[in-house]
Design a protein around this motif. Sequence first.
Motif, short mmCIF file in Angstrom:
data_model
loop_
_atom_site.label_atom_id
_atom_site.label_comp_id
_atom_site.label_asym_id
_atom_site.label_seq_id
_atom_site.Cartn_x
_atom_site.Cartn_y
_atom_site.Cartn_z
N ALA B 48 47.71 36.35 47.46
CA ALA B 48 47.01 37.60 46.62
C ALA B 48 45.69 37.12 46.17
O ALA B 48 45.18 35.88 46.12
N SER B 50 42.96 37.95 43.32
CA SER B 50 42.91 38.41 41.77
C SER B 50 41.67 39.03 41.37
O SER B 50 40.72 38.34 41.53
N LYS B 55 44.06 45.52 39.24
CA LYS B 55 45.54 44.84 39.86
C LYS B 55 44.95 43.88 41.01
O LYS B 55 43.98 43.99 41.86
N ALA B 56 45.97 43.03 41.15
CA ALA B 56 45.77 42.18 42.31
C ALA B 56 46.14 42.64 43.67
O ALA B 56 46.91 43.74 43.58
N THR B 57 45.39 42.26 44.62
CA THR B 57 45.77 42.58 46.17
C THR B 57 46.74 41.75 46.78
O THR B 57 46.19 40.47 46.89
N TYR B 58 47.85 42.09 47.07
CA TYR B 58 48.71 41.15 47.67
C TYR B 58 48.79 41.17 49.18
O TYR B 58 48.65 42.39 49.73
N GLU B 63 55.85 39.18 47.50
CA GLU B 63 56.46 40.38 46.52
C GLU B 63 55.75 40.50 45.25
O GLU B 63 55.69 39.17 44.54
N LYS B 64 55.12 41.40 44.80
CA LYS B 64 54.27 41.51 43.73
C LYS B 64 54.96 41.36 42.49
O LYS B 64 54.61 41.02 41.24
N ASP B 65 56.30 41.85 42.44
CA ASP B 65 56.92 41.95 41.23
C ASP B 65 57.63 40.37 41.12
O ASP B 65 58.20 40.18 40.10
N LEU B 68 53.61 37.60 39.42
CA LEU B 68 52.92 38.43 38.95
C LEU B 68 51.46 37.73 38.44
O LEU B 68 51.41 36.74 38.27
N LEU B 79 49.13 33.16 37.36
CA LEU B 79 50.25 33.65 38.43
C LEU B 79 51.57 33.02 37.65
O LEU B 79 51.84 32.02 37.20
#
Lengths: 112, 117
Positions: B48, B50, B55-58, B63-65, B68, B79
């Motif tokens: 990702a 940051s 918001k970060a770009t994944y 999985e962004k959830d 984090l 992270l």
Amino acid sequence: GENVEQHPSTLSVQEGDSAVIKCTYSDSASNYFPWYKQELGKRPQLIIDIRSNVGEKKDQRIAVTLNKTAKHFSLHITETQPEDSAVYFCAATPGGSYIPTFGRGTSLIVHP
Amino acid sequence: GAVVSQHPSWVICKSGTSVKIECRSLDFQATTMFWYRQFPKQSLMLMATSNEGSKATYEQGVEKDKFLINHASLTLSTLTVTSAHPEDSSFYICSARDNNSGGLGAFFGQGTRLTVV
């Protein structure tokens, strides 16, 4: 997106010989090409970089060449020493996104 | 030169717990930081990007959830690996772009070896 191919995956040379690692990239918008050296268990260290407006750059025993037309760039190490043994990564960075795409790495082994 | 400090350098945690990894730029400001995962003898896989204050770009497949990312200041990105499982064991490395270097150079932290048992 950008795709970077790096060859060879492993390179074994005798101390004092030269080593050459080659990379190709796909995105013509890439304009910055750094090379990193990573020793086992350590962070990648930037060793040399080149921008797209330059064809060659040299720093003591290390040099990088860039051919924009062919979309390839190479790392040249002369008079190799055992301490040059490490994994080397090339990267291509498109202008605008500034997100580097890394090659798969080359494990360089310099035999004393 | 630009210094990026990552903490901790190694951590062992139990399956199901969360782990937070910090990435700090010590002598420069970094609007953008990158988080990578590296498997043994393999390249750096970007997880990702940051961005400070947003918001970060994944990357696709990350999985962004589960991973984090928080970039609350110009010198710190974190992270958090949530509900860690053994397959999350890996070497995680951050890098930061120096705002004042023309935006191209990125410097790496020393990495975090995560082992989930």
